[in-house]
Design an enzyme around this catalytic site. Structure first.
Site, PDB file in Angstrom:
ATOM      1  N   HIS A 194      -2.663  15.526   8.148  1.00 37.25           N
ATOM      2  CA  HIS A 194      -2.083  17.082   8.866  1.00 37.25           C
ATOM      3  C   HIS A 194      -0.911  15.852   8.370  1.00 37.25           C
ATOM      4  CE1 HIS A 194      -5.286  19.770   9.705  1.00 37.25           C
ATOM      5  NE2 HIS A 194      -5.846  18.767  10.336  1.00 37.25           N
ATOM      6  N   LEU A 195       0.043  16.469   7.901  1.00 36.94           N
ATOM      7  CA  LEU A 195       1.356  15.829   7.489  1.00 36.94           C
ATOM      8  C   LEU A 195       2.288  16.524   8.313  1.00 36.94           C
ATOM      9  CD1 LEU A 195       1.751  15.450   3.551  1.00 36.94           C
ATOM     10  CD2 LEU A 195       1.487  13.319   5.160  1.00 36.94           C
ATOM     11  N   ARG A 196       2.701  17.297   9.300  1.00 33.28           N
ATOM     12  CA  ARG A 196       2.997  17.866  10.505  1.00 33.28           C
ATOM     13  C   ARG A 196       4.089  18.448  10.097  1.00 33.28           C
ATOM     14  NH1 ARG A 196      -1.237  19.106  13.215  1.00 33.28           N
ATOM     15  NH2 ARG A 196      -2.291  16.380  14.253  1.00 33.28           N
ATOM     16  N   ASN A 225      -1.109  24.145   8.703  1.00 36.05           N
ATOM     17  CA  ASN A 225      -0.633  24.175   9.372  1.00 36.05           C
ATOM     18  C   ASN A 225      -0.280  23.841  10.677  1.00 36.05           C
ATOM     19  OD1 ASN A 225      -1.821  21.880   9.812  1.00 36.05           O
ATOM     20  ND2 ASN A 225      -3.562  22.291  11.516  1.00 36.05           N
ATOM     21  N   ASP A 246      -7.866  25.148   7.876  1.00 38.39           N
ATOM     22  CA  ASP A 246      -8.366  23.568   9.055  1.00 38.39           C
ATOM     23  C   ASP A 246      -7.569  23.797  10.038  1.00 38.39           C
ATOM     24  OD1 ASP A 246      -9.624  20.737   8.952  1.00 38.39           O
ATOM     25  OD2 ASP A 246      -8.085  20.486   9.208  1.00 38.39           O
ATOM     26  N   HIS A 278     -12.930  24.318   7.505  1.00 42.38           N
ATOM     27  CA  HIS A 278     -13.065  23.942   9.285  1.00 42.38           C
ATOM     28  C   HIS A 278     -13.902  24.563   9.581  1.00 42.38           C
ATOM     29  CE1 HIS A 278     -11.597  22.435  12.673  1.00 42.38           C
ATOM     30  NE2 HIS A 278     -12.625  23.653  12.746  1.00 42.38           N
ATOM     31  N   HIS A 310     -14.646  17.755   7.109  1.00 39.73           N
ATOM     32  CA  HIS A 310     -15.383  16.838   8.477  1.00 39.73           C
ATOM     33  C   HIS A 310     -16.937  17.618   9.356  1.00 39.73           C
ATOM     34  CE1 HIS A 310     -13.104  20.189  10.989  1.00 39.73           C
ATOM     35  NE2 HIS A 310     -12.095  19.217  10.354  1.00 39.73           N
ATOM     36  N   ASP A 370      -8.553  12.761   7.823  1.00 35.64           N
ATOM     37  CA  ASP A 370      -8.310  14.324   9.079  1.00 35.64           C
ATOM     38  C   ASP A 370      -7.380  13.185   9.973  1.00 35.64           C
ATOM     39  OD1 ASP A 370      -8.010  16.101  10.697  1.00 35.64           O
ATOM     40  OD2 ASP A 370      -9.611  16.269  11.700  1.00 35.64           O
ATOM     41  N   HIS A 389       0.100  12.990  16.340  1.00 35.26           N
ATOM     42  CA  HIS A 389       1.081  13.946  17.804  1.00 35.26           C
ATOM     43  C   HIS A 389       1.222  12.396  18.827  1.00 35.26           C
ATOM     44  CE1 HIS A 389      -2.020  17.078  17.967  1.00 35.26           C
ATOM     45  NE2 HIS A 389      -3.597  16.684  17.624  1.00 35.26           N
TER      46      HIS A 389
HETATM   47 ZN   LIG Z   1      -7.780  18.912   9.899  1.00 36.63          ZN
END
Ligand SMILES: [Zn+2]
Length: 432
Positions: free
Chosen positions: A62-64, A94, A152, A179, A232, A305, A309
């Site tokens: 997740h690179l955000r 996401n 995901d 997911h 996952h 994964d 945060h």
């Molecule tokens: Zn994920």
């Protein structure tokens, strides 16, 4: 531009090649592998004592960016990847806005070209806004360069929509990454349903929440002929479902994370927020089954994964804390140390590299990655020291985030160089 890697111990599971070799890179490709290369090169790296392997590929990052740049950006996330030995990462959809249309896909790809340190393979969303209601612009995103689709973080609960997504994806030869979580069963739970959850007074999510969706998605992949990859995976029964489906010829693969391979719900006993992750850390029996699945080859890939945060999202009471663990910079030492203990050095290294490079490359159908075939392979290469002792220190991460459950752990293995397309993008001594 020539780069010569001398005196390393090369392991290339795809070509079953292992031993002391020199490796010459020319114009971004693996040119020659031989016992003693004398060619003059623009740069030479002495790899004495190091393993030379195909660059690691993370199927689940997740690179955000866009939208959550305070957690991570394409720049910091790919710097973390390079520091962890990853020459390629697959990034999840996401973001905010969600990568559910070609404009966002192009934005991500352009940003990666400008600021990324490693190869970036974006996944597009299955459904618009990850809402599970309407399919996203899959065809247009395919043209813009996605390698697959995934919601995901969420599950497409509507089976008819999921079937349609798989049919579409098959038409574009895209991977569908799922997911697996029946949200009506898991609710807001972020810990495994079991003794620990009961004792802590926290709502738990049962294994069945995952297994129901693993079974459903396998059934839909069988129905549509699409290529399914289960993200996952965490339970013993889920693994049995995948094994049986593979035997029937269903096009299904699966990944496990370093944390589900090494931690259990016992780690959550002191309400440790960094142990809060989705799917949750399971029982010891499940964790042991995952390790067995890794050793016997049922599990196709290890994926991090990586879920960064900000501190304020984790430093709240357990039930409100964000789910997720950062993983790019700890994957090698965590998994190497586990496998060394399980099977010894001779077997551990080829297996680990299979699951970190060749396995993911095959899932992505990237023929020039995950191997070191002279003449065709991209010069994406990881050099690491498997012997050195390390203490995980999250304060030194390239990632913006610090939500790492392994902080302070004493492990083995350190990435020394990461090379992408023949260029050194990370060197532990700073000499890029
Ligand atoms: Zn994920």
């Amino acid at each position: 531009m020539n780069l010569l890697i001398k005196n390393g111990y090369l392991i290339d599971p795809a070509n079953k090649r292992e031993g002391r070799f020199d490796l010459l890179i020319r114009d971004g490709k693996v040119k020659t592998i031989s016992q003693n290369i004398k060619t003059k090169a623009d740069r030479t790296i002495d790899a004495s004592g190091l393993i030379v392997s195909p660059g690691f590929i993370d199927l689940h990052t997740h690179l955000r960016e866009p939208g959550y740049e305070y957690k991570e950006t394409i720049r910091t996330g790919t710097e973390a990847a390079a520091a962890g030995g990853f020459s390629s990462v697959v990034c999840m959809a996401n973001t905010q806005p969600v990568n559910d249309n070609a404009v966002i896909t192009e934005y991500i790809r352009n940003k990666a070209r400008e600021e990324g340190r490693v190869n970036l393979f974006p996944l597009g969303a299955i459904s618009k806004g990850l809402e599970g209601k309407v399919l996203s612009e899959i065809g247009q995103m395919a043209e813009a360069g996605i390698v697959g689709i995934s919601d995901d973080g969420k599950t497409v609960m509507n089976s008819a929509l999921m079937r349609k997504a798989l049919q579409y994806a098959a038409g574009f030869n895209l991977l569908v990454v799922t997911h697996c979580e029946d949200e009506s069963l898991s609710g807001e739970a972020s810990i495994n349903e079991g003794v620990v959850a009961t004792e802590l007074g926290l709502p738990g999510s049962p294994n069945a929440a995952e297994e129901l969706m693993v079974a459903r998605d396998i059934a839909l992949a069988e129905l549509t002929g699409a290529k399914l990859h289960i993200a996952h995976l965490t339970t013993a029964v889920g693994l049995e479902l995948v094994t049986a489906a593979k035997k029937r010829g269903v096009r299904v693969t699966c990944e496990v994370t370093p944390h589900h391979l090494t931690l259990t719900d016992e780690s959550v006993r002191d309400y440790h927020r960094f142990m809060k992750v989705r799917p949750p850390l399971r029982s010891e029996a499940d964790q042991k089954a995952l390790v067995r699945g890794l050793l016997n080859g049922t599990i196709d890939a290890i994926a991090t994964d990586h879920a960064p945060h900000a501190p304020f999202e984790k430093e709240v009471e357990f039930v409100r804390a964000a789910n997720g663990i950062v993983g790019l910079e700890t994957c090698l030492p965590v998994c190497l140390s586990l496998l060394l203990k399980e099977m010894g050095k001779k077997k551990a290294l080829p297996l680990l590299l299979e699951k970190l490079s060749r396995g993911p490359a095959r899932i992505l159908q990237e023929k020039n990655k995950g191997n070191l075939t002279p003449g065709s392979a991209d010069a994406d290469i990881t050099l690491f020291d498997p012997e050195v002792d390390v203490v995980i220190d999250s304060s030194r991460f390239k990632s913006k985030a610090r939500n790492c459950p392994f902080n302070g752990w004493k492990l083995k293995g350190k990435v020394r160089y990461t090379i992408v397309g023949g260029e050194v993008v990370y060197a532990s001594n700073g000499k890029v």
